[in-house]
Scaffold this motif. Structure first.
Motif, PDB file in Angstrom:
ATOM      1  N   HIS A   1      44.148  -1.627 -25.062  1.00 46.97           N
ATOM      2  CA  HIS A   1      43.199  -2.358 -24.226  1.00 46.97           C
ATOM      3  C   HIS A   1      43.873  -2.846 -22.943  1.00 46.97           C
ATOM      4  O   HIS A   1      45.106  -2.897 -22.843  1.00 46.97           O
ATOM      5  N   THR A   2      43.045  -3.251 -21.993  1.00 43.55           N
ATOM      6  CA  THR A   2      43.547  -3.755 -20.710  1.00 43.55           C
ATOM      7  C   THR A   2      43.183  -5.209 -20.464  1.00 43.55           C
ATOM      8  O   THR A   2      43.695  -5.822 -19.525  1.00 43.55           O
ATOM      9  N   ASP A   3      42.304  -5.768 -21.277  1.00 38.22           N
ATOM     10  CA  ASP A   3      41.898  -7.163 -21.117  1.00 38.22           C
ATOM     11  C   ASP A   3      42.378  -7.965 -22.318  1.00 38.22           C
ATOM     12  O   ASP A   3      42.735  -7.401 -23.353  1.00 38.22           O
ATOM     13  N   ILE A   4      42.362  -9.291 -22.189  1.00 37.63           N
ATOM     14  CA  ILE A   4      42.820 -10.138 -23.287  1.00 37.63           C
ATOM     15  C   ILE A   4      41.709 -10.333 -24.308  1.00 37.63           C
ATOM     16  O   ILE A   4      40.529 -10.086 -24.035  1.00 37.63           O
ATOM     17  N   ALA A   5      42.108 -10.762 -25.485  1.00 40.00           N
ATOM     18  CA  ALA A   5      41.198 -11.156 -26.571  1.00 40.00           C
ATOM     19  C   ALA A   5      40.190 -10.070 -26.941  1.00 40.00           C
ATOM     20  O   ALA A   5      38.984 -10.317 -26.977  1.00 40.00           O
TER      21      ALA A   5
END
Length: 299
Positions: free
Chosen positions: A61-65
């Motif tokens: 993934h590239t975003d958090i959470a």
């Protein structure tokens, strides 16, 4: 005219090279490094006390959470099924079918190495799978600590870094980036003994609903959150009890989860008349996660 055309073609080629991004294939290995039997067991059902790690989910993934947000309730995407029953399929299907473009890859690991059947890994067993990622992308996974009601192991919401600041793939053990998390979806019971824990529950999701925010268990053996319970003891003085003895009936059971950094026994205890503590082995005594780059290609 020809010079201008050549210049244009050169610029286009340069732009193409700039946009091309190296991708690396990584081998991810998850080992169950626990002892064959939890020495804190107070039951004759030794097999029930073996530390087990469930089939799990992995993400690039590239975003958090991408799976959960600490301090917030479960999103209802399937994490509950993983944390309570060790089933990653609902969560994987939900995320794979989502329109979230920050999720580069979604998959599951289900079969212990050396077998083709799906199932948990016990002491000395491992999962292994491959992912492909580019600089700027992170790796996240989650697996259930099976001898619990809704405890799972995963990195923080930032995920695990796959590349260094220079864009070079990382080749390392990353266990220090993994933590225990309480999904907050089911009331806790004594680890390895609860009748609503996966090895013993009569059906999936049979335990008492908790409805608390997701929280991390402190790896330094600090109290997760101070939640109160009322203990109706059968002795006059709780303080006279020996360690490991029964503590009577727990009314309004809302225990506190603790991680023992010095080798937890999984044993419950009453710290005072209003608090029940459940201890889990230190993360590094349960799991080892390694990342090994295998091949790098230019897209």
């Amino acid at each position: 005219m020809i010079k201008r055309l050549l210049l244009t073609l050169t610029l286009i080629a340069s732009l193409g090279l700039a946009l091309a991004q190296d991708t690396t294939e990584f081998v991810i290995r998850i080992d169950n490094v626990s002892s064959a039997v939890d020495e804190g067991s107070t039951t004759d059902r030794i097999d029930d006390f073996a530390v087990l790690l469930s089939p799990g989910i992995y993400l690039v993934h590239t975003d958090i959470a991408p799976l959960f947000t600490p301090g917030r309730l479960d999103r209802g995407e399937g994490l509950e099924a993983l944390a309570e029953n060790g089933d990653p399929t609902v969560l994987a299907r939900t995320l794979d079918e989502s329109a979230d473009r920050t999720l580069i890859d979604v998959g599951t690991f289900t079969s212990p190495m050396g077998t083709s059947a799906s199932g948990p890994i016990g002491p000395g067993e491992s999962y292994e799978f491959t992912i492909t990622a580019a600089p700027g992308q992170e790796f996240t996974f989650a697996t259930m600590y099976v001898q619990s009601n809704d405890i799972f192991l995963a990195p923080s919401e930032q995920g695990i870094q796959l590349f260094d600041t220079n864009g070079n793939p990382i080749d390392a053990e990353v266990t220090s980036a993994v933590f225990y998390w309480n999904a907050g979806t089911e009331e806790s019971e004594q680890p390895g003994e609860g009748i609503f824990q996966a090895p013993r529950q009569p059906r999936a999701g049979a335990g008492e609903v908790e409805g608390d925010p997701i929280r991390r268990l402190d790896s330094a053996a600090a109290v997760d959150e101070v939640n109160q319970s009322t203990v109706e003891d059968t002795e006059e003085d709780v303080g006279n009890r020996e360690a490991g003895e029964d503590f009577g009936e727990i009314i309004d059971d809302d225990p506190v989860d603790v991680v023992d950094s010095e080798g937890g026994t999984g044993e419950g205890s009453v710290d005072d008349a209003n608090q029940v503590t459940y201890v889990y082995p230190a993360v590094e005594d349960v799991i080892r996660v390694t990342i090994t780059p295998r091949t790098t290609t230019v897209d």
